[in-house]
Design an enzyme around this catalytic site. Structure first.
Site, mmCIF file in Angstrom:
data_model
loop_
_atom_site.group_PDB
_atom_site.id
_atom_site.type_symbol
_atom_site.label_atom_id
_atom_site.label_comp_id
_atom_site.label_asym_id
_atom_site.label_seq_id
_atom_site.Cartn_x
_atom_site.Cartn_y
_atom_site.Cartn_z
ATOM 1 N N TYR A 48 -6.395 2.256 2.401
ATOM 2 C CA TYR A 48 -6.255 1.658 1.075
ATOM 3 C C TYR A 48 -7.432 0.746 0.759
ATOM 4 O O TYR A 48 -7.893 -0.015 1.618
ATOM 5 C CB TYR A 48 -4.940 0.849 0.974
ATOM 6 C CG TYR A 48 -4.821 0.163 -0.376
ATOM 7 C CD1 TYR A 48 -4.361 0.857 -1.484
ATOM 8 C CD2 TYR A 48 -5.246 -1.156 -0.551
ATOM 9 C CE1 TYR A 48 -4.293 0.250 -2.736
ATOM 10 C CE2 TYR A 48 -5.182 -1.767 -1.791
ATOM 11 C CZ TYR A 48 -4.706 -1.063 -2.880
ATOM 12 O OH TYR A 48 -4.655 -1.654 -4.113
ATOM 13 N N LYS A 93 -4.122 3.731 -11.910
ATOM 14 C CA LYS A 93 -3.007 3.675 -12.845
ATOM 15 C C LYS A 93 -3.446 3.743 -14.302
ATOM 16 O O LYS A 93 -2.878 4.482 -15.095
ATOM 17 C CB LYS A 93 -2.177 2.419 -12.580
ATOM 18 C CG LYS A 93 -1.238 2.622 -11.401
ATOM 19 C CD LYS A 93 -0.547 1.369 -10.963
ATOM 20 C CE LYS A 93 -1.378 0.541 -10.024
ATOM 21 N NZ LYS A 93 -2.045 1.241 -8.923
ATOM 22 N N ASN A 97 0.822 -1.223 0.000
ATOM 23 C CA ASN A 97 0.000 0.000 0.000
ATOM 24 C C ASN A 97 0.853 1.269 0.000
ATOM 25 O O ASN A 97 0.535 2.234 -0.706
ATOM 26 C CB ASN A 97 -0.940 -0.007 1.205
ATOM 27 C CG ASN A 97 -1.895 -1.188 1.162
ATOM 28 O OD1 ASN A 97 -1.921 -1.912 0.164
ATOM 29 N ND2 ASN A 97 -2.662 -1.394 2.212
ATOM 30 N N THR A 131 -14.592 36.905 -32.517
ATOM 31 C CA THR A 131 -15.405 36.562 -31.356
ATOM 32 C C THR A 131 -16.698 36.011 -31.957
ATOM 33 O O THR A 131 -17.128 36.476 -33.029
ATOM 34 C CB THR A 131 -15.715 37.784 -30.458
ATOM 35 O OG1 THR A 131 -16.480 38.719 -31.205
ATOM 36 C CG2 THR A 131 -14.445 38.464 -29.956
ATOM 37 N N GLN A 149 -6.361 0.634 -7.245
ATOM 38 C CA GLN A 149 -5.525 0.097 -8.319
ATOM 39 C C GLN A 149 -5.921 0.686 -9.676
ATOM 40 O O GLN A 149 -5.104 0.784 -10.585
ATOM 41 C CB GLN A 149 -5.682 -1.428 -8.343
ATOM 42 C CG GLN A 149 -4.943 -2.122 -9.447
ATOM 43 C CD GLN A 149 -4.952 -3.626 -9.261
ATOM 44 O OE1 GLN A 149 -4.255 -4.161 -8.415
ATOM 45 N NE2 GLN A 149 -5.759 -4.320 -10.035
ATOM 46 N N GLU A 191 -7.772 16.245 -35.662
ATOM 47 C CA GLU A 191 -9.088 15.694 -35.301
ATOM 48 C C GLU A 191 -8.967 14.713 -34.136
ATOM 49 O O GLU A 191 -9.803 14.675 -33.238
ATOM 50 C CB GLU A 191 -9.707 14.986 -36.502
ATOM 51 C CG GLU A 191 -10.105 15.952 -37.617
ATOM 52 C CD GLU A 191 -10.440 15.208 -38.901
ATOM 53 O OE1 GLU A 191 -11.327 14.336 -38.859
ATOM 54 O OE2 GLU A 191 -9.813 15.491 -39.932
ATOM 55 N N LYS A 224 -8.875 14.277 -51.303
ATOM 56 C CA LYS A 224 -8.840 14.654 -49.883
ATOM 57 C C LYS A 224 -7.452 14.603 -49.264
ATOM 58 O O LYS A 224 -6.631 13.752 -49.573
ATOM 59 C CB LYS A 224 -9.744 13.726 -49.067
ATOM 60 C CG LYS A 224 -11.213 13.830 -49.341
ATOM 61 C CD LYS A 224 -11.827 15.172 -48.957
ATOM 62 C CE LYS A 224 -11.909 15.395 -47.469
ATOM 63 N NZ LYS A 224 -12.790 14.430 -46.803
HETATM 64 N N1 ARG Z 1 -1.639 -3.558 -7.247
HETATM 65 C C1 ARG Z 1 -2.066 -2.813 -6.092
HETATM 66 C C2 ARG Z 1 -2.488 -1.395 -6.519
HETATM 67 O O1 ARG Z 1 -2.098 -1.011 -7.558
HETATM 68 C C3 ARG Z 1 -0.950 -2.708 -5.128
HETATM 69 C C4 ARG Z 1 -1.391 -2.584 -3.743
HETATM 70 C C5 ARG Z 1 -2.046 -3.852 -3.322
HETATM 71 N N2 ARG Z 1 -2.355 -3.851 -1.948
HETATM 72 C C6 ARG Z 1 -3.148 -4.770 -1.416
HETATM 73 N N3 ARG Z 1 -3.331 -4.690 -0.152
HETATM 74 N N4 ARG Z 1 -3.765 -5.672 -2.137
HETATM 75 O O2 ARG Z 1 -3.184 -0.704 -5.856
#
Ligand code: ARG
Length: 457
Positions: free
Chosen positions: A315, A323, A108, A153, A320, A288, A281
């Site tokens: 957490y 990302k 975490n 404008t 997750q 675009e 064209k």
């Molecule tokens: N892959 C997890 C994430 O990206 C990492 C942390 C996982 N922690 C856990 N207690 N399962 O968030």
């Protein structure tokens, strides 16, 4: 291999695995190893692992780094995430000593560190790209400082300006984007290691040492906050979303400018695509798609905020998902910056001159300069415009008699105010559309870039 088999009598189900494992974190691999090296050094320093084991761990991590550099690091289907993969590989390389690396650490706090390290490097890249874009816009603005164009404008011709001035408007927007990334990266440069799973550790860890060995100026103040919060991710995505929005707006203009109707710009073949059906064209697809892809980045911003809003501390696995949103936003911005930079750098500009109507304000302002209240001047010129339109004339055809019958302070030579070239040179306010202003802005921008030079290069 999971990092948590002991408590379980069965292995994870296939559907669970497929649903919960997200390979997108694999790009955090170098950051994970970097953070682990710092963590291991700290564990040795505070006496939690022996120097022999610490040396083994450092050697193993260095080997993994070599594998990464050679693009030879192999993930396995059993790796639950990037952290598990590194620990698995370390054990393969150095044996049981690998089991000491995770001392005083949780995934975490580890994942937050990885993301913060990752953003430090990717953010620098994005700022460098933005700088390059500003430089290209500035260069093109210098070349087009003397090209008189209408400003708009409501997409109606408004006043006279220069193409250079128009291009510099985008340079200023992107300069602010650089500034935003810079400020955001300052907040990101903080180490969460030591927060543990949620509430710290009974072990004598030294979070400051980890932070300083990673060149992070600060550490977390509250362990729950450290592992639960993703405002740093949201802020970075906002920076991406705002920059994409600026690019999308520029893209819209590039599309318009390339039309037969506007006829302001021609793009190089290499920056356009063709039509499978229509032989004539030449389509401005990069623009675009910058406009189109901005939509999904705005979605990333909304998703990262929604992701956090109902989560109890600290957490939760929901996090997750941060990302994919982050990487998508950042990658999209990187791609759009590269493609639009080429398009702007290679464009040939040939805008049509403004209509004389866009000099109308000159007539009102000349009256004001001779003491007529603006509201009255506006009214007088408005009536003059109507009279000309009724007689089928443009403002360029205004005669001294028209002026004389409009207001007695008009002078005969005021008819020349309808010349757009003259109009643009009458702009005296700072930051206005005149050629002089364009050159002054170019100098200002160069000074701003010089000041912030270190971050963005
Ligand atoms: N892959 C997890 C994430 O990206 C990492 C942390 C996982 N922690 C856990 N207690 N399962 O968030």
């Amino acid at each position: 291999m999971t990092l948590w088999g002991g408590r379980f009598t069965d292995t994870p189900g296939g559907a669970l695995w497929a649903f919960t494992v997200d390979h997108s974190d694999r790009r955090l691999l170098p950051d994970d190893v970097r953070g682990s090296k710092a963590h291991a050094a700290m564990l040795e320093h505070v006496g939690l692992i022996s120097s022999e084991n610490a040396a083994l761990i450092q050697e193993g991590l260095a080997l993994i780094e070599d594998e990464i550099v050679r693009d030879e690091f192999v993930f396995t289907d059993g790796d639950e995430d990037v952290h598990s993969a590194v620990e698995r590989r370390l054990a393969e390389l150095i044996g049981v000593a690998a089991g000491q690396l995770h001392t005083g650490r949780s995934r975490n706090d580890q994942v937050v560190l990885d993301m913060r390290l990752y953003l430090g490097r990717t953010g620098a890249g994005r700022m460098a790209q933005l700088r390059d874009f500003v430089e290209v816009l500035t260069e093109r603005a210098g070349e087009t400082a003397g090209i008189v164009v209408p400003t708009y404008t409501h997409l109606q011709q408004a006043q006279v300006g220069t193409l250079g001035h128009h291009l510099l408007a985008y340079a200023w927007m992107l300069l602010r984007d650089i500034d935003r990334f810079d400020a955001c990266l300052i907040r990101i440069a903080e180490s969460p290691l030591g927060a543990g799973a949620s509430a710290g550790s009974s072990l004598p860890l030294d979070p400051d040492m980890v932070a300083s060995s990673l060149d992070l100026p600060g550490i977390f103040a509250n362990s729950l906050d450290a592992v639960a919060s993703r405002d740093f991710v949201a802020e970075y995505i906002f920076c991406c979303a705002q920059a994409m929005t600026h690019l999308s707006r520029l893209a819209e203009e590039l599309v318009l400018w390339g039309t037969v109707e506007f006829g302001w710009a021609t793009y190089r073949d290499r920056d356009t695509t063709g039509s499978s059906a229509l032989p004539q064209k030449k389509n401005p697809d990069p623009a675009e798609l910058a406009r189109g892809k901005a939509a999904a980045v705005l979605g990333d911003l909304s998703a990262i905020l929604a992701l956090q809003k109902g989560l109890p501390l600290s957490y939760n696995r929901d996090l997750q998902e941060d990302k994919r949103l982050l990487f998508h936003a950042d990658d999209t911005l990187a791609g759009a910056l590269a493609a639009l930079l080429d398009m702007v750098a290679g464009a040939t500009f040939h805008p049509s001159p403004p209509s004389a109507w866009s000099t109308a304000l000159e007539f009102a302002e000349v009256l004001v300069s001779r003491g007529v209240p603006f509201r009255e001047a506006h009214e007088v010129v408005g009536r003059l415009v109507t009279t000309l339109l009724e007689s089928g004339r443009g403002l360029e055809e205004v005669r001294k008699e028209d002026l004389a019958s409009s207001h007695d302070v008009f002078q005969a030579e005021d008819v020349s105010l309808a010349d757009p070239n003259r109009s643009v040179s009458r702009r005296v306010t700072p930051g206005s559309g005149s050629s002089e202003s364009v050159f002054a802005q170019i100098e200002q921008i160069a000074a701003v870039l010089d000041e912030g030079g270190k971050e963005g290069t």
